[in-house]
Design a protein around this motif. Structure first.
Motif, PDB file in Angstrom:
ATOM      1  N   VAL A   1       0.806  -1.257  -0.084  1.00 11.38           N
ATOM      2  CA  VAL A   1      -0.048  -0.014  -0.129  1.00 11.38           C
ATOM      3  C   VAL A   1       0.881   1.254  -0.035  1.00 11.38           C
ATOM      4  CG1 VAL A   1      -1.780  -1.007   1.036  1.00 11.38           C
ATOM      5  CG2 VAL A   1      -0.277  -0.058   2.490  1.00 11.38           C
ATOM      6  N   GLY A   2       2.081   1.154  -0.219  1.00 13.57           N
ATOM      7  CA  GLY A   2       3.026   2.110  -0.600  1.00 13.57           C
ATOM      8  C   GLY A   2       3.519   2.631   0.721  1.00 13.57           C
ATOM      9  N   LEU A   3       3.469   1.954   1.835  1.00 10.74           N
ATOM     10  CA  LEU A   3       4.248   2.442   2.991  1.00 10.74           C
ATOM     11  C   LEU A   3       5.153   1.397   3.369  1.00 10.74           C
ATOM     12  CD1 LEU A   3       0.618   2.654   5.044  1.00 10.74           C
ATOM     13  CD2 LEU A   3       2.046   4.517   4.006  1.00 10.74           C
ATOM     14  N   SER A   4       6.096   2.087   4.385  1.00  9.43           N
ATOM     15  CA  SER A   4       7.190   1.549   4.941  1.00  9.43           C
ATOM     16  C   SER A   4       7.205   0.733   6.384  1.00  9.43           C
ATOM     17  CB  SER A   4       8.704   2.021   4.612  1.00  9.43           C
ATOM     18  OG  SER A   4       8.624   3.198   5.346  1.00  9.43           O
ATOM     19  N   LEU A   5       7.890  -0.265   6.670  1.00  3.99           N
ATOM     20  CA  LEU A   5       7.849  -0.728   7.944  1.00  3.99           C
ATOM     21  C   LEU A   5       8.988  -1.429   8.046  1.00  3.99           C
ATOM     22  CD1 LEU A   5       6.069  -1.111  10.566  1.00  3.99           C
ATOM     23  CD2 LEU A   5       5.300  -3.289   9.268  1.00  3.99           C
ATOM     24  N   ARG A   6       9.669  -1.375   9.101  1.00  6.32           N
ATOM     25  CA  ARG A   6      10.795  -2.216   9.347  1.00  6.32           C
ATOM     26  C   ARG A   6      10.261  -3.750   9.501  1.00  6.32           C
ATOM     27  NH1 ARG A   6      11.642   1.839  13.457  1.00  6.32           N
ATOM     28  NH2 ARG A   6      10.546   0.689  14.988  1.00  6.32           N
ATOM     29  N   PRO A   7      11.459  -4.528   9.163  1.00  3.88           N
ATOM     30  CA  PRO A   7      11.090  -5.872   9.267  1.00  3.88           C
ATOM     31  C   PRO A   7      10.409  -6.546  10.328  1.00  3.88           C
ATOM     32  CG  PRO A   7      13.314  -5.772   8.431  1.00  3.88           C
ATOM     33  CD  PRO A   7      12.877  -4.307   9.050  1.00  3.88           C
ATOM     34  N   THR A   8       9.021  -7.043   9.821  1.00  2.13           N
ATOM     35  CA  THR A   8       8.151  -7.461  11.047  1.00  2.13           C
ATOM     36  C   THR A   8       7.216  -8.611  10.370  1.00  2.13           C
ATOM     37  OG1 THR A   8       7.715  -5.186  11.811  1.00  2.13           O
ATOM     38  CG2 THR A   8       6.085  -6.819  12.673  1.00  2.13           C
ATOM     39  N   GLU A   9       7.414  -9.821  11.211  1.00  4.07           N
ATOM     40  CA  GLU A   9       6.636 -10.943  10.669  1.00  4.07           C
ATOM     41  C   GLU A   9       5.845 -11.610  12.092  1.00  4.07           C
ATOM     42  OE1 GLU A   9       8.183 -13.855   8.085  1.00  4.07           O
ATOM     43  OE2 GLU A   9       9.581 -12.477   7.469  1.00  4.07           O
ATOM     44  N   VAL A  10       4.782 -12.111  11.793  1.00  2.73           N
ATOM     45  CA  VAL A  10       4.269 -13.006  12.896  1.00  2.73           C
ATOM     46  C   VAL A  10       3.955 -14.399  12.249  1.00  2.73           C
ATOM     47  CG1 VAL A  10       1.825 -13.144  14.096  1.00  2.73           C
ATOM     48  CG2 VAL A  10       2.929 -10.813  13.756  1.00  2.73           C
ATOM     49  N   VAL A  11       4.142 -15.289  13.280  1.00  2.00           N
ATOM     50  CA  VAL A  11       3.934 -16.716  13.037  1.00  2.00           C
ATOM     51  C   VAL A  11       2.925 -16.985  13.742  1.00  2.00           C
ATOM     52  CG1 VAL A  11       5.018 -18.920  13.041  1.00  2.00           C
ATOM     53  CG2 VAL A  11       6.402 -17.163  12.483  1.00  2.00           C
ATOM     54  N   VAL A  12       1.816 -17.755  13.090  1.00  2.00           N
ATOM     55  CA  VAL A  12       0.665 -18.325  13.793  1.00  2.00           C
ATOM     56  C   VAL A  12       0.593 -19.683  14.047  1.00  2.00           C
ATOM     57  CG1 VAL A  12      -1.964 -18.056  14.080  1.00  2.00           C
ATOM     58  CG2 VAL A  12      -0.741 -16.110  13.203  1.00  2.00           C
ATOM     59  N   PHE A  13       0.701 -20.345  15.350  1.00  2.00           N
ATOM     60  CA  PHE A  13       0.850 -21.686  15.540  1.00  2.00           C
ATOM     61  C   PHE A  13       0.149 -22.122  16.499  1.00  2.00           C
ATOM     62  CE2 PHE A  13       4.110 -19.503  17.635  1.00  2.00           C
ATOM     63  CZ  PHE A  13       4.231 -20.197  19.016  1.00  2.00           C
ATOM     64  N   GLY A  14       0.104 -23.436  16.729  1.00  2.00           N
ATOM     65  CA  GLY A  14      -0.861 -24.197  17.773  1.00  2.00           C
ATOM     66  C   GLY A  14      -0.592 -25.454  17.756  1.00  2.00           C
ATOM     67  N   ASN A  15      -1.213 -26.275  18.960  1.00  2.00           N
ATOM     68  CA  ASN A  15      -1.643 -27.608  18.889  1.00  2.00           C
ATOM     69  C   ASN A  15      -2.844 -27.590  19.620  1.00  2.00           C
ATOM     70  OD1 ASN A  15      -1.704 -30.200  20.078  1.00  2.00           O
ATOM     71  ND2 ASN A  15       0.236 -30.354  20.477  1.00  2.00           N
ATOM     72  N   PRO A  16      -3.685 -28.224  18.475  1.00  2.00           N
ATOM     73  CA  PRO A  16      -5.094 -28.439  19.056  1.00  2.00           C
ATOM     74  C   PRO A  16      -5.391 -29.409  20.298  1.00  2.00           C
ATOM     75  CG  PRO A  16      -4.962 -28.613  16.572  1.00  2.00           C
ATOM     76  CD  PRO A  16      -3.608 -28.584  17.442  1.00  2.00           C
ATOM     77  N   LYS A  17      -4.686 -30.048  20.544  1.00  2.00           N
ATOM     78  CA  LYS A  17      -4.989 -30.793  21.935  1.00  2.00           C
ATOM     79  C   LYS A  17      -4.540 -30.114  22.947  1.00  2.00           C
ATOM     80  CE  LYS A  17      -3.124 -35.164  22.187  1.00  2.00           C
ATOM     81  NZ  LYS A  17      -2.172 -36.408  22.208  1.00  2.00           N
ATOM     82  N   ILE A  18      -3.649 -29.222  23.052  1.00  2.00           N
ATOM     83  CA  ILE A  18      -3.237 -28.286  24.400  1.00  2.00           C
ATOM     84  C   ILE A  18      -4.286 -27.204  24.310  1.00  2.00           C
ATOM     85  CG2 ILE A  18      -1.663 -26.667  25.317  1.00  2.00           C
ATOM     86  CD1 ILE A  18      -1.186 -29.727  25.738  1.00  2.00           C
ATOM     87  N   GLY A  19      -4.561 -26.616  23.096  1.00  2.00           N
ATOM     88  CA  GLY A  19      -5.567 -25.556  22.970  1.00  2.00           C
ATOM     89  C   GLY A  19      -6.861 -25.798  23.297  1.00  2.00           C
ATOM     90  N   THR A  20      -7.252 -26.884  22.994  1.00  2.00           N
ATOM     91  CA  THR A  20      -8.709 -27.383  23.274  1.00  2.00           C
ATOM     92  C   THR A  20      -8.678 -27.733  25.016  1.00  2.00           C
ATOM     93  OG1 THR A  20      -8.847 -28.489  21.286  1.00  2.00           O
ATOM     94  CG2 THR A  20     -10.311 -29.262  23.179  1.00  2.00           C
TER      95      THR A  20
END
Length: 154
Positions: free
Chosen positions: A69-88
């Motif tokens: 969208v024509g903007l700048s941002l320092r390097p930034t990432e998000v990793v989304v993860f889990g384990n349904p056994k524990i989450g449940t």
């Protein structure tokens, strides 16, 4: 002369508000310094998670999103993860914890060029959602998250 006490009171209020805001800015986050770039840290984390049987749901590159969208941002990432056994298990103890699941790791570069990996402290989530009766799964989650983060940031 009479204005000085008012100025001092206003300055004191501003300092108190600033200190309070700073104290809460990182509340509930565990941050580890990484020896690698954002992309390399995220790659390492993803590899470690998959090797441990975790589900990696997605990886979001916020920097590329900003660029699109024509903007700048320092390097930034998000990793989304889990384990349904524990989450449940956790959701059965407190259904509203689902708003914070699956787990997320933020990997970002600060204005000094240092890379950080951050994630929600499971104890913070337990307090936030009044999780009762799930002490053992929470302890396992805390240990696993720490191990994943340590390996990804080396």
């Amino acid at each position: 002369m009479k204005k000085f006490p008012q100025i001092a009171a206003i300055a004191g209020s501003i300092l108190f508000a600033t200190a309070t805001l700073s104290a809460h800015a990182g509340d509930g986050l565990i941050r580890l310094k990484s020896a690698s770039s954002v992309a390399e840290t995220a790659d390492k984390l993803e590899t470690v998670l998959k090797a441990k049987g975790m589900t990696v749901f997605t990886r979001i590159n916020h920097t590329k999103g900003a660029e699109s969208v024509g903007l700048s941002l320092r390097p930034t990432e998000v990793v989304v993860f889990g384990n349904p056994k524990i989450g449940t298990l956790l959701m059965n103890c407190s259904p509203q914890v689902a708003i914070d699941l699956p787990q997320k790791a933020l990997i970002q570069e600060d204005d000094q060029g240092q890379v950080w990996l951050s994630y929600n402290d499971p104890q913070y989530l337990a307090e936030r959602h009044d999780i009762q009766g799930c002490e053992m799964p929470l302890k396992k989650v805390a240990g696993a998250l720490n191990a994943f983060a340590q390996k990804a940031t080396q």
